[in-house]
Design an enzyme around this catalytic site. Sequence first.
Site, short mmCIF file in Angstrom:
data_model
loop_
_atom_site.label_atom_id
_atom_site.label_comp_id
_atom_site.label_asym_id
_atom_site.label_seq_id
_atom_site.Cartn_x
_atom_site.Cartn_y
_atom_site.Cartn_z
N GLU A 178 -78.67 76.42 49.99
CA GLU A 178 -77.53 77.18 50.49
C GLU A 178 -77.43 77.04 51.99
OE1 GLU A 178 -78.09 81.24 49.18
OE2 GLU A 178 -79.16 80.39 47.49
N CYS A 217 -76.06 78.77 59.48
CA CYS A 217 -77.43 79.01 59.05
C CYS A 217 -77.77 77.93 58.03
CB CYS A 217 -77.53 80.40 58.44
SG CYS A 217 -79.16 80.78 57.80
N CYS A 253 -89.22 77.57 49.04
CA CYS A 253 -90.08 77.81 50.20
C CYS A 253 -91.50 78.08 49.71
CB CYS A 253 -89.57 79.01 51.01
SG CYS A 253 -90.52 79.28 52.54
N CYS A 261 -93.45 84.91 51.34
CA CYS A 261 -93.19 86.27 51.86
C CYS A 261 -92.71 87.13 50.69
CB CYS A 261 -92.14 86.24 52.98
SG CYS A 261 -92.62 85.18 54.35
N CYS A 318 -88.87 88.03 49.97
CA CYS A 318 -87.83 87.01 50.19
C CYS A 318 -87.52 86.26 48.90
CB CYS A 318 -88.31 86.05 51.27
SG CYS A 318 -87.19 84.65 51.53
N CYS A 362 -79.59 83.63 52.42
CA CYS A 362 -79.97 82.39 51.73
C CYS A 362 -80.98 82.59 50.61
CB CYS A 362 -80.52 81.40 52.74
SG CYS A 362 -79.20 80.68 53.65
N1 SAH Z 1 -89.17 80.41 56.89
C1 SAH Z 1 -88.51 80.76 58.10
C2 SAH Z 1 -86.98 80.71 58.02
C3 SAH Z 1 -86.31 81.26 56.80
S1 SAH Z 1 -86.30 83.01 56.55
C4 SAH Z 1 -88.99 82.11 58.60
O1 SAH Z 1 -89.84 82.71 57.94
O2 SAH Z 1 -88.57 82.53 59.66
C5 SAH Z 1 -85.18 83.61 57.77
C6 SAH Z 1 -85.34 85.11 58.05
O3 SAH Z 1 -84.80 85.88 56.96
C7 SAH Z 1 -86.81 85.51 58.18
O4 SAH Z 1 -87.02 86.34 59.28
C8 SAH Z 1 -87.02 86.23 56.87
O5 SAH Z 1 -88.10 87.08 56.94
C9 SAH Z 1 -85.71 86.93 56.66
N2 SAH Z 1 -85.56 87.45 55.30
C10 SAH Z 1 -85.98 86.88 54.16
N3 SAH Z 1 -85.71 87.67 53.08
C11 SAH Z 1 -85.10 88.79 53.55
C12 SAH Z 1 -84.58 89.99 52.92
N4 SAH Z 1 -84.64 90.18 51.61
N5 SAH Z 1 -84.02 90.92 53.73
C13 SAH Z 1 -83.95 90.72 55.06
N6 SAH Z 1 -84.40 89.62 55.70
C14 SAH Z 1 -85.00 88.66 54.97
#
Ligand code: SAH
Length: 361
Positions: free
Chosen positions: A90, A108, A115, A119, A122, A338
């Site tokens: 996406e 973005c 990934c 996390c 996510c 995303c």
């Molecule tokens: N892997 C990289 C880039 C992708 S995530 C990173 O970790 O920075 C981009 C941002 O979106 C990160 O800060 C991530 O923690 C945040 N993010 C992911 N899932 C989320 C959610 N459910 N709610 C809010 N932010 C989220």
Amino acid sequence: MPHLLDHLDRRLGHWADEQGLPGYRRTQVRKWLFEKRAADWQAMSDLPQKLRQQLAAELPIWTTQIAKHTTAGDGTEKLLLTLAGGGQVECVLLRDGTAEDASRRTICVSSQVGCGMGCVFCASGLDGVDRNLTTGEILEQMLLLQRLLKPKERLSHIVMMGMGEPLANLDNVLAAVGEASREDGLGISPRRITISTVGLPKAIRRLGEVDSRYRLAISLHAPNDELRNQIVPINHKVGITDIMSAADDYYEQSKRRLTFEYVLLAHINDQPEHARQLVRLLSGRHCLLNVIPYNPVEGLPYETPSSGVQRSFRKILEDGGLSVRFRHRKGDKINAACGQLRRSMQPQEEKPLVEIATPSD
Ligand code: SAH
């Protein structure tokens, strides 16, 4: 079949040499791709017709299919792309200008299919990582999103905050943002290009050595290792101390303000003590803290903190002297975070997605 957008200069050079074409043909093609937002070879009207036909047959510009294109009332647009090399990613266009800067157009972009960082909150990483995107696949997202703009609109910012961990695919990401920042590419200043990472110290150091012109964002999410190990499992292998030291070194090289991202999860990392620890951790650093209230992912047990809790958290940070920004949601009706849209299109149980944090300037 070779993809034009992978090794763009090499492909164009090879093709021009093979055909015995003058150098200005390459310049023409670059202009069509990056400036004039050409839809295909046929649109490149100052190239001879025969040449255009031959190129269309031999050197595809686009390798992805748009599986879904969604638009939200706030102007956010999102593409779900099916890749020729397999998988879906996406990417998002955000029309997120402020009163002073209404012309801000941020894209973005994804760096991997899925990934591998895991996390816990996510959606992108729920099924792990399938593969790295090629340079061409990353650049193609940028060009396709640029083509959604109205003629008078200009791209202003790029954030590598889509699916995937950009620093786990550093070479291809650097080649793509390199094209984005070139004068005869997308022409976007590197200080308006943000590479966001979960925090991989070795790769941060490598980025600093290879090219420190870009803005770096670190997804911190917790002020101490005990908590971060639970939220960001990869932290077991690295630890906050090493990440901060690599980030400080990057700051020394780039002289660009660091961004730290902090997804606020109710009852997990939103307590006053966490805010106080954050103040201690970040004080003295030239940085911005981007706090992102959790964007719910269906099937996951996390919750967004109440606005009262958010306010108290913010007050402690600001009283502690940190530069803080709270993210508001963009395009959440279209699953603009995303990973969300991809999951909603998969036959499995629907899982919504993440919030997009955009850069500070
Ligand atoms: N892997 C990289 C880039 C992708 S995530 C990173 O970790 O920075 C981009 C941002 O979106 C990160 O800060 C991530 O923690 C945040 N993010 C992911 N899932 C989320 C959610 N459910 N709610 C809010 N932010 C989220």
